[in-house]
Design an enzyme around this catalytic site. Sequence first.
Site, mmCIF file in Angstrom:
data_model
loop_
_atom_site.group_PDB
_atom_site.id
_atom_site.type_symbol
_atom_site.label_atom_id
_atom_site.label_comp_id
_atom_site.label_asym_id
_atom_site.label_seq_id
_atom_site.Cartn_x
_atom_site.Cartn_y
_atom_site.Cartn_z
ATOM 1 N N GLU A 129 24.263 -54.295 28.284
ATOM 2 C CA GLU A 129 24.841 -54.143 29.517
ATOM 3 C C GLU A 129 24.347 -52.646 29.348
ATOM 4 O OE1 GLU A 129 26.751 -55.737 33.189
ATOM 5 O OE2 GLU A 129 25.824 -57.654 32.597
ATOM 6 N N HIS A 133 20.723 -48.605 29.254
ATOM 7 C CA HIS A 133 20.457 -47.156 30.338
ATOM 8 C C HIS A 133 20.099 -46.310 28.505
ATOM 9 C CE1 HIS A 133 22.482 -47.815 33.732
ATOM 10 N NE2 HIS A 133 23.267 -48.965 33.268
ATOM 11 N N SER A 143 28.116 -52.982 13.280
ATOM 12 C CA SER A 143 26.668 -54.290 13.278
ATOM 13 C C SER A 143 27.962 -55.832 12.745
ATOM 14 C CB SER A 143 26.033 -53.644 11.695
ATOM 15 O OG SER A 143 25.609 -54.667 11.589
ATOM 16 N N GLN A 144 27.122 -56.940 13.624
ATOM 17 C CA GLN A 144 27.948 -58.206 12.833
ATOM 18 C C GLN A 144 27.490 -58.820 11.596
ATOM 19 O OE1 GLN A 144 27.594 -60.441 16.882
ATOM 20 N NE2 GLN A 144 29.377 -60.286 17.084
ATOM 21 N N HIS A 238 23.814 -40.739 35.954
ATOM 22 C CA HIS A 238 23.397 -42.270 36.552
ATOM 23 C C HIS A 238 24.063 -43.355 36.329
ATOM 24 C CE1 HIS A 238 20.482 -44.703 37.464
ATOM 25 N NE2 HIS A 238 20.058 -45.450 36.006
ATOM 26 N N ARG A 243 27.095 -47.721 37.236
ATOM 27 C CA ARG A 243 28.323 -48.872 36.610
ATOM 28 C C ARG A 243 30.115 -48.821 37.143
ATOM 29 N NH1 ARG A 243 24.908 -53.058 34.261
ATOM 30 N NH2 ARG A 243 23.035 -51.778 33.426
HETATM 31 C C1 LIG Z 1 24.521 -54.491 39.014
HETATM 32 C C2 LIG Z 1 23.646 -54.493 37.869
HETATM 33 C C3 LIG Z 1 22.834 -55.540 37.405
HETATM 34 C C4 LIG Z 1 21.747 -55.128 37.216
HETATM 35 N N1 LIG Z 1 21.540 -56.713 36.603
HETATM 36 C C5 LIG Z 1 20.007 -56.692 35.865
HETATM 37 C C6 LIG Z 1 19.482 -58.337 35.720
HETATM 38 O O1 LIG Z 1 19.938 -59.545 36.929
HETATM 39 N N2 LIG Z 1 18.336 -58.124 34.895
HETATM 40 C C7 LIG Z 1 18.364 -57.165 33.951
HETATM 41 O O2 LIG Z 1 17.203 -57.720 33.068
HETATM 42 N N3 LIG Z 1 18.680 -56.119 34.371
HETATM 43 C C8 LIG Z 1 19.674 -55.891 35.256
HETATM 44 N N4 LIG Z 1 20.723 -54.691 34.953
HETATM 45 C C9 LIG Z 1 19.938 -53.195 34.685
HETATM 46 C C10 LIG Z 1 18.920 -52.506 35.296
HETATM 47 O O3 LIG Z 1 17.601 -53.361 35.198
HETATM 48 C C11 LIG Z 1 18.518 -51.472 34.591
HETATM 49 O O4 LIG Z 1 17.587 -51.772 33.100
HETATM 50 C C12 LIG Z 1 19.752 -50.937 33.696
HETATM 51 O O5 LIG Z 1 20.830 -50.789 34.907
HETATM 52 C C13 LIG Z 1 19.356 -49.292 33.596
HETATM 53 O O6 LIG Z 1 18.923 -48.384 33.965
HETATM 54 P P1 LIG Z 1 17.912 -47.637 34.414
HETATM 55 O O7 LIG Z 1 17.188 -48.169 34.615
HETATM 56 O O8 LIG Z 1 18.168 -46.668 35.261
HETATM 57 O O9 LIG Z 1 17.350 -46.848 33.134
HETATM 58 P P2 LIG Z 1 18.431 -45.475 32.115
HETATM 59 O O10 LIG Z 1 17.557 -45.714 30.928
HETATM 60 O O11 LIG Z 1 19.378 -45.297 32.260
HETATM 61 O O12 LIG Z 1 17.274 -44.428 32.469
HETATM 62 C C14 LIG Z 1 17.589 -43.511 33.719
HETATM 63 C C15 LIG Z 1 16.451 -43.709 34.845
HETATM 64 O O13 LIG Z 1 15.509 -42.507 34.275
HETATM 65 C C16 LIG Z 1 14.393 -43.024 34.322
HETATM 66 N N5 LIG Z 1 13.085 -43.885 33.662
HETATM 67 C C17 LIG Z 1 13.703 -44.803 32.858
HETATM 68 N N6 LIG Z 1 13.311 -44.897 31.670
HETATM 69 C C18 LIG Z 1 12.031 -44.665 32.318
HETATM 70 C C19 LIG Z 1 10.611 -45.372 31.631
HETATM 71 N N7 LIG Z 1 10.694 -45.972 30.644
HETATM 72 N N8 LIG Z 1 9.359 -45.064 33.050
HETATM 73 C C20 LIG Z 1 10.252 -44.245 33.697
HETATM 74 N N9 LIG Z 1 11.268 -44.139 34.200
HETATM 75 C C21 LIG Z 1 12.122 -44.397 33.199
HETATM 76 C C22 LIG Z 1 14.529 -44.085 36.104
HETATM 77 O O14 LIG Z 1 14.505 -42.976 36.866
HETATM 78 C C23 LIG Z 1 15.809 -44.236 35.600
HETATM 79 O O15 LIG Z 1 16.609 -44.477 36.803
HETATM 80 C C24 LIG Z 1 21.364 -54.678 36.314
HETATM 81 C C25 LIG Z 1 21.898 -53.578 36.246
HETATM 82 C C26 LIG Z 1 22.971 -53.131 37.083
HETATM 83 C C27 LIG Z 1 23.509 -52.014 37.478
#
Ligand SMILES: Cc1cc2nc3c(=O)[nH]c(=O)nc-3n(C[C@H](O)[C@H](O)[C@H](O)COP(=O)(O)OP(=O)(O)OC[C@H]3O[C@@H](n4cnc5c(N)ncnc54)[C@H](O)[C@@H]3O)c2cc1C
Length: 293
Positions: A129, A133, A143-144, A238, A243
């Site tokens: 998870e 980010h 590394s496993q 963030h 989290r």
């Molecule tokens: C409670 C919870 C449940 C979740 N459940 C699932 C699930 O069921 N399945 C699943 O696949 N994932 C799940 N996730 C993961 C979630 O979808 C995100 O992938 C993860 O939290 C990373 O956050 P972020 O997208 O804000 O990215 P970060 O990389 O932390 O980026 C921070 C911010 O930068 C900007 N940003 C980053 N990259 C880009 C880009 N390429 N384009 C445009 N803007 C960008 C966005 O505004 C983003 O919010 C879950 C997360 C949480 C917290």
Amino acid sequence: MPKHFVLPHQEWPFRHAEVFATENGTRCLKEPGAIVIGQTATNLDNVDEFLRDFDFEEYLEDPTLLPHGEALAKFGGQICYMSLGKQRSTNADAPKYIGHIMESGHGSVIEHASASVLIYGISRSLTHELVRHRAGTAFSQLSQRYVSGRLLRFVERPEYQDDPTLHAKFERWIDLSAKEYDERAQHLLAMQEGGSEMMTAERKTDMRKKVNQAARSCLPNETETIMVFTGNVRAWRHIFEMRASEGAEVEIRRLIFLCFELLREVWPILTQDYEVVLLSDGTKAVQTKYRKV
Ligand SMILES: Cc1cc2nc3c(=O)[nH]c(=O)nc-3n(C[C@H](O)[C@H](O)[C@H](O)COP(=O)(O)OP(=O)(O)OC[C@H]3O[C@@H](n4cnc5c(N)ncnc54)[C@H](O)[C@@H]3O)c2cc1C
């Protein structure tokens, strides 16, 4: 040591986690450990000549010293408008100045400061998870494939620790997993020695990698992983909000709340807007009115 503007020392907070073992000697942990091992250093000493040319030299004579991250973010923000003269926000005003950045959502200036944390006692399912980010982060994870089963440890879920049935099941499962890993690795090694085409490689390390990468397939999500995680302040914030929150899974919430507690010592002003809340399951989360600056 910097002469001006920044506090002469930096905080290096940490919390170690205890390592336990089953009767069979399989090692495990019940909580994460986290150690701040890297953080931004700010030194404005050599900016004096630059400032003098604009008659801004008194900028560095500020009697209030700031932590390194705050000093850098504030200086970066003030460079944007060259607000470095008499009317500037002084360091005593840093909480207000940084509060305004949070309020207005101009978060790019807080990307200048970053911190790195060595994290252990966490499961592979947690890091699956965490590595989602992408923005402003860097990961170096055990590394496993390179690291053999000799260093295997496991992580017990919080829900299991006080329940005798689940705790016994956990211990049984990790004993079995460690044994199974070892047996598979031995068998794969024997295949290699027997000349199996799939298992051969030219270099010794690649040979070992071929064994480890196949044997690891029996390891559960409870297998420990170890990571150096770096984030800039904006990314960390963030992650705290996503989290260390009620909606997050409990193991990652516990880790990120711990990181929040450690990094709050490093960045007291950059985290000043966070409130700690106690959740109904006894764990803690953070809240702020300035989300995603
Ligand atoms: C409670 C919870 C449940 C979740 N459940 C699932 C699930 O069921 N399945 C699943 O696949 N994932 C799940 N996730 C993961 C979630 O979808 C995100 O992938 C993860 O939290 C990373 O956050 P972020 O997208 O804000 O990215 P970060 O990389 O932390 O980026 C921070 C911010 O930068 C900007 N940003 C980053 N990259 C880009 C880009 N390429 N384009 C445009 N803007 C960008 C966005 O505004 C983003 O919010 C879950 C997360 C949480 C917290």
